[in-house]
Design a protein around this motif. Structure first.
Motif, short mmCIF file in Angstrom:
data_model
loop_
_atom_site.label_atom_id
_atom_site.label_comp_id
_atom_site.label_asym_id
_atom_site.label_seq_id
_atom_site.Cartn_x
_atom_site.Cartn_y
_atom_site.Cartn_z
N MET A 38 19.09 4.28 2.08
CA MET A 38 17.30 4.14 2.23
C MET A 38 17.05 5.57 2.80
SD MET A 38 15.17 0.81 1.96
CE MET A 38 15.61 0.06 3.85
N GLU A 39 15.93 6.08 2.10
CA GLU A 39 15.22 6.89 2.58
C GLU A 39 14.09 6.01 2.13
OE1 GLU A 39 17.81 9.06 4.44
OE2 GLU A 39 15.22 9.77 4.57
N ILE A 40 13.15 6.45 3.37
CA ILE A 40 12.25 6.36 3.21
C ILE A 40 11.11 7.17 4.12
CG2 ILE A 40 10.09 4.91 4.75
CD1 ILE A 40 11.97 3.00 2.80
N GLU A 41 9.82 7.92 3.37
CA GLU A 41 9.17 8.16 3.21
C GLU A 41 7.86 7.70 3.87
OE1 GLU A 41 8.45 11.75 -0.51
OE2 GLU A 41 6.98 11.62 0.88
N LEU A 42 7.82 8.69 5.00
CA LEU A 42 6.48 8.00 5.87
C LEU A 42 5.68 7.80 5.12
CD1 LEU A 42 8.84 8.39 9.67
CD2 LEU A 42 8.46 6.52 8.00
N SER A 43 5.37 8.81 4.83
CA SER A 43 3.20 9.38 4.01
C SER A 43 3.22 8.32 3.02
CB SER A 43 3.33 11.24 3.53
OG SER A 43 4.97 10.53 2.18
N LYS A 44 4.95 7.67 3.17
CA LYS A 44 4.07 6.18 1.63
C LYS A 44 3.60 5.18 2.34
CE LYS A 44 6.87 7.74 -1.86
NZ LYS A 44 7.95 6.97 -2.75
N ILE A 45 3.73 5.42 3.53
CA ILE A 45 3.54 3.62 4.13
C ILE A 45 1.84 4.23 4.62
CG2 ILE A 45 3.42 2.35 7.35
CD1 ILE A 45 6.38 2.85 5.39
N SER A 46 1.49 2.81 4.40
CA SER A 46 -0.15 2.77 4.42
C SER A 46 -0.84 1.23 4.72
CB SER A 46 -0.69 2.29 3.16
OG SER A 46 -0.19 1.76 2.45
N LEU A 47 -1.62 1.53 5.72
CA LEU A 47 -2.08 0.10 6.16
C LEU A 47 -3.19 -0.74 5.34
CD1 LEU A 47 -2.44 1.18 10.35
CD2 LEU A 47 -0.40 0.07 8.71
N ARG A 48 -3.28 -2.21 5.29
CA ARG A 48 -4.64 -2.10 4.23
C ARG A 48 -4.78 -3.51 4.72
NH1 ARG A 48 -2.14 -5.73 1.19
NH2 ARG A 48 -0.79 -5.39 -0.23
N PRO A 49 -6.03 -3.76 4.69
CA PRO A 49 -6.18 -5.70 5.05
C PRO A 49 -4.78 -7.41 4.02
CG PRO A 49 -8.76 -5.13 4.64
CD PRO A 49 -7.03 -4.17 4.34
N PHE A 50 -4.68 -7.96 4.71
CA PHE A 50 -3.79 -8.73 3.43
C PHE A 50 -4.17 -9.44 3.23
CE2 PHE A 50 0.81 -8.77 5.54
CZ PHE A 50 0.04 -8.86 6.36
N LYS A 51 -3.86 -9.84 1.85
CA LYS A 51 -3.84 -11.11 0.35
C LYS A 51 -3.42 -11.45 0.38
CE LYS A 51 -3.77 -7.06 -1.83
NZ LYS A 51 -3.62 -5.80 -3.10
N LEU A 52 -3.93 -12.65 -0.12
CA LEU A 52 -3.16 -13.68 -1.04
C LEU A 52 -1.58 -13.34 -1.95
CD1 LEU A 52 -6.51 -16.25 -1.41
CD2 LEU A 52 -4.49 -16.68 0.37
N GLU A 53 -1.90 -12.33 -2.67
CA GLU A 53 -0.72 -12.26 -2.87
C GLU A 53 0.01 -11.37 -2.63
OE1 GLU A 53 -5.06 -12.29 -5.73
OE2 GLU A 53 -4.41 -10.98 -3.42
N ASP A 54 -0.33 -11.39 -1.44
CA ASP A 54 1.52 -10.66 -0.52
C ASP A 54 2.58 -11.98 -0.14
OD1 ASP A 54 -1.42 -8.35 1.12
OD2 ASP A 54 0.40 -7.85 -0.44
N ALA A 55 1.65 -12.61 -1.09
CA ALA A 55 2.80 -13.98 0.16
C ALA A 55 3.94 -13.92 -0.50
CB ALA A 55 2.02 -15.66 -1.28
N ASP A 56 4.40 -13.56 -1.51
CA ASP A 56 5.58 -13.85 -1.98
C ASP A 56 6.59 -12.82 -0.94
OD1 ASP A 56 5.90 -13.87 -5.49
OD2 ASP A 56 5.85 -15.47 -3.43
N ASP A 57 5.48 -11.60 -0.56
CA ASP A 57 6.24 -10.42 0.35
C ASP A 57 6.43 -10.82 1.57
OD1 ASP A 57 5.39 -7.74 -1.78
OD2 ASP A 57 7.28 -8.22 -2.33
N PHE A 58 5.28 -11.54 1.77
CA PHE A 58 5.51 -11.82 3.50
C PHE A 58 6.15 -13.61 3.52
CE2 PHE A 58 2.26 -12.36 6.79
CZ PHE A 58 2.72 -12.99 8.12
N PHE A 59 6.75 -13.89 2.62
CA PHE A 59 7.78 -14.70 3.21
C PHE A 59 9.05 -13.86 3.07
CE2 PHE A 59 9.87 -18.64 2.58
CZ PHE A 59 11.00 -18.59 2.17
N LEU A 60 9.19 -13.02 2.18
CA LEU A 60 10.65 -12.64 2.05
C LEU A 60 11.39 -12.25 3.58
CD1 LEU A 60 10.42 -9.92 -0.66
CD2 LEU A 60 12.60 -12.18 -0.13
N PHE A 61 10.24 -11.33 4.63
CA PHE A 61 10.30 -11.16 5.80
C PHE A 61 10.08 -11.86 6.52
CE2 PHE A 61 6.15 -10.50 7.58
CZ PHE A 61 5.05 -9.84 5.99
N ALA A 62 8.78 -12.94 6.31
CA ALA A 62 9.05 -13.42 7.76
C ALA A 62 9.49 -15.09 7.58
CB ALA A 62 7.69 -13.83 7.41
N GLY A 63 10.53 -14.91 7.02
CA GLY A 63 11.13 -16.34 6.94
C GLY A 63 12.57 -15.73 7.22
#
Lengths: 187, 180
Positions: free
Chosen positions: B1-26
């Motif tokens: 997997m190649e990751i372009e670091l320019s695609k990395i961004s920071l933003r506040p969390f949203k409730l809509e992130d719950a599925d993605d959040f569970f993916l990593f924090a599970g």
């Protein structure tokens, strides 16, 4: 934040100049002895507090901070307080850790008293507090005397913590020292 | 997997992130060195976002194409004596380890944080002595190693030696001056 205020300028005076060293609780009746070191700007130099200017403030400190403190004792010569030594306690995930601090009237500097007092605390604190794994002390980078006290008492220097405290309006670097219960009594 | 670091961004969390959040924090591997318990359901993820991430003084989702793959948290201490200090924490989804994402996110977070909290002088990060990956992240992000604090605290019931790192506002301003 505990204070380590001792600056020892002369290292070679014999210990038996002060044979009757003891630790005991500090009380409001010790106010006059307390004011001797609490009003001294040499003592206050690396501490968070300014020298005390009146007895009422001293009595407040004893009532509000000393009496409820989890572990604070007067350092006494012939049962007269000439300073104090203390260990803070923490709770939860930090309960393994206690911070050591001490103050000594400047007239008694240079005779190894602080080192002996620290040694006396180290002898008992790990037994009194079985949950204590780590006794730490944070000393101002410029307070070489106190650094030597802790080194002589067997503490390990772990590093310099930059701008760790704001003391009297200025950022200060602190040296972190620690003594583990296993250093003291290897298992 | 190649990751372009320019695609990395920071933003506040949203409730809509719950599925993605569970993916990593599970994932136990993700939470191993954190004080968090591994999440066991999407509901827990939703609750964590609502109760912890959103009210947090400064927590950001690390995103690739606006999808959450981790977090970075900076927690200013409370109280008059300590409000000039803050604590730094970071975590990236295990599947994205090894691409420099955490380092990039850490650098972005530190820069933004010192702008948002100008009264903070000292940012600290505590890293387990055995967590070499995270040590490399904070070192490459510009934190300075100050020492190993032996038996400093319990994390998940185990007494740990923690490496203490710091990043000062003066380090930040000096780096900025050099860049200009």
């Amino acid at each position: 934040m505990e204070d380590t205020s001792v600056v020892q300028l002369h290292q070679n005076k014999p210990e038996d100049e002060c044979p009757n060293l003891s630790l005991r609780p500090l009380d409001v009746s010790d106010i006059d002895a307390f004011m001797v070191w609490a009003t001294d700007e040499k003592v206050a130099r690396f501490c968070t507090w300014e020298p005390y200017t009146n007895k009422e403030d001293g009595l407040s400190f004893i009532k509000n901070t000393v009496l409820p403190h989890p572990w604070l004792q007067a350092i006494c010569v012939d049962d007269r307080p000439i300073g104090a030594i203390s260990v803070t306690s923490n709770s939860g995930n930090d309960k393994c850790r206690g911070e050591l601090g001490y103050v000594l009237a400047s007239k008694y500097w240079g005779r190894g008293i602080a080192t002996r007092a620290v040694g006396m605390v180290v002898e008992t604190i790990f037994d009194e507090w079985p949950h204590l794994e780590r006794l730490e002390a944070l000393v101002d980078v410029e307070n070489l005397g106190s650094q030597r006290v802790l080194e002589k008492a067997g503490f390990q220097r772990e590093g310099v913590l930059r701008k760790y405290v704001v003391l009297k309006g200025r950022s200060r670097d602190r040296v972190m020292f620690s003594l583990l219960s296993t250093d003291h009594r290897p298992t | 997997m190649e990751i372009e670091l320019s695609k990395i961004s920071l933003r506040p969390f949203k409730l809509e992130d719950a599925d993605d959040f569970f993916l990593f924090a599970g994932d136990d591997q993700f939470t191993m060195n954190l004080r968090w318990k591994t999440l066991t359901s999407k509901q827990e993820a939703l609750d964590h976002i609502k109760d912890v991430c959103i009210p947090h003084p400064w927590r950001r989702s690390i995103c690739i194409d606006d999808r959450s793959i981790g977090f970075v948290s900076i927690f200013p201490f409370s109280g008059e004596e300590d409000k000039f200090k803050a604590n730094f924490g970071i975590g990236v989804a295990v599947k994205y380890w090894g691409h420099g994402i955490a380092t990039r996110a850490a650098r972005m977070a530190v820069s933004q944080f010192f702008v948002d909290f100008p009264e903070v002088v000292r940012l600290e990060a505590f890293v387990d002595v055995e967590n070499l990956g995270s040590q490399r992240v904070v070192e490459k992000a510009g934190f300075q190693k100050e020492g190993v604090l032996r038996k400093y605290a319990y994390v998940k019931g185990k007494l740990r030696d923690l490496v203490l790192y710091s990043f000062l506002s003066t380090d930040f301003h000096a780096a900025q001056a050099e860049a200009d």
